[in-house]
Design a protein around this motif. Structure first.
Motif, PDB file in Angstrom:
ATOM      1  N   UNK A 131       0.838  -1.206   0.000  1.00 13.35           N
ATOM      2  CA  UNK A 131       0.000   0.000   0.000  1.00 13.35           C
ATOM      3  C   UNK A 131       0.867   1.248   0.000  1.00 13.35           C
ATOM      4  N   UNK A 132       2.008   1.190   0.692  1.00 15.51           N
ATOM      5  CA  UNK A 132       2.941   2.323   0.682  1.00 15.51           C
ATOM      6  C   UNK A 132       3.504   2.545  -0.712  1.00 15.51           C
ATOM      7  N   UNK A 133       3.802   1.440  -1.402  1.00 15.65           N
ATOM      8  CA  UNK A 133       4.337   1.550  -2.761  1.00 15.65           C
ATOM      9  C   UNK A 133       3.332   2.255  -3.671  1.00 15.65           C
ATOM     10  N   UNK A 134       2.053   1.932  -3.497  1.00 16.06           N
ATOM     11  CA  UNK A 134       1.021   2.586  -4.295  1.00 16.06           C
ATOM     12  C   UNK A 134       0.962   4.083  -3.990  1.00 16.06           C
ATOM     13  N   UNK A 135       1.082   4.440  -2.698  1.00 13.16           N
ATOM     14  CA  UNK A 135       1.052   5.863  -2.339  1.00 13.16           C
ATOM     15  C   UNK A 135       2.309   6.591  -2.810  1.00 13.16           C
ATOM     16  N   UNK A 154       3.931   5.899  -5.485  1.00 19.65           N
ATOM     17  CA  UNK A 154       3.718   6.101  -6.924  1.00 19.65           C
ATOM     18  C   UNK A 154       2.776   7.273  -7.197  1.00 19.65           C
ATOM     19  N   UNK A 155       1.801   7.488  -6.297  1.00 20.99           N
ATOM     20  CA  UNK A 155       0.854   8.601  -6.459  1.00 20.99           C
ATOM     21  C   UNK A 155       1.387   9.909  -5.890  1.00 20.99           C
ATOM     22  N   UNK A 156       2.494   9.824  -5.132  1.00 17.98           N
ATOM     23  CA  UNK A 156       3.049  11.015  -4.507  1.00 17.98           C
ATOM     24  C   UNK A 156       2.306  11.439  -3.258  1.00 17.98           C
ATOM     25  N   UNK A 157       1.596  10.496  -2.609  1.00 18.86           N
ATOM     26  CA  UNK A 157       0.789  10.843  -1.427  1.00 18.86           C
ATOM     27  C   UNK A 157       1.312  10.195  -0.141  1.00 18.86           C
TER      28      UNK A 157
END
Length: 202
Positions: A185-189, A191-194
């Motif tokens: 989930x951190x990797x996804x954030x 990637x989104x810059x969040x």
């Protein structure tokens, strides 16, 4: 002290005891003792030091960091003392699994970074310190704890070879893969810059 041996029975006992030690959720215990609330309801909901820091209590976060890393190191050192090097490697892996999937919390634990680093320091201190240095350098540049963890974990595999510890490459690769899985989930954030910065309160 003479070794107890490294038969399957001894290695199994080492694995179980190390898992139970690794499963102790120090972040949750410390925040409850200090009246900071249920850590699982704060910030990311993680039980590690980074999320404890989001409570604003830096001493609690430091204590969590030291205890979470210490339980991996203690498991390794005790296993090495009583059962040898193969047992020490198994102990490190088992303590790490215990932190990620603790029986006391319904197998819902932390992401394992501090325990990973403590384990590596105890198994081979040059490798462990190199992994810590990679984490610190990435954190200074990015201010993102999760990214620092991912870079450090990935770097540990080639570092094990470069620093003369090829016997730790397999364990490093397995633990790194689990760290990446727990940080999906951190990797996804990221990637989104969040993804939040270090020290941001929940």
């Amino acid at each position: 002290m003479p070794e107890m041996g490294s038969g399957l029975g001894i290695l199994g006992l080492v694995a179980v005891l190390s898992y139970l030690l690794g499963a102790v959720p120090f972040g949750l215990v410390i925040t409850r003792m200090l009246g900071l609330g249920d850590l699982r309801q704060i910030g990311s909901g993680n039980i590690g030091a980074t999320n404890v820091l989001r409570t604003g209590n830096k001493p609690a976060a430091l204590a969590t960091l030291l205890l979470d890393s210490g339980k991996g190191a203690i498991a390794v050192l005790l296993a090495r003392e009583f059962a040898g090097e193969h047992a020490a490697i198994i102990a490190g892996g088992a303590a790490f699994i215990g932190h990620l999937y603790p029986i006391w919390l319904g197998f819902k634990g932390g992401k394992g970074v501090a325990t990973f680093l403590g384990t590596m320091i105890a198994l081979a201190w040059p490798l462990g310190l190199a992994a810590c240095a990679v984490w610190l350098a990435t954190a200074v540049v990015t201010r993102i704890s999760s990214l620092s963890a991912l870079v450090s974990a990935a770097a540990t595999v080639p570092l094990a070879w470069v620093l003369g510890h090829p016997e730790l490459m397999l364990l490093s690769a397995i633990l790194a893969a689990l760290i990446f899985w727990r940080h999906r989930s951190n990797i996804a954030r990221i990637a989104r810059g969040t993804e939040p910065k270090i020290g941001k309160k929940g």
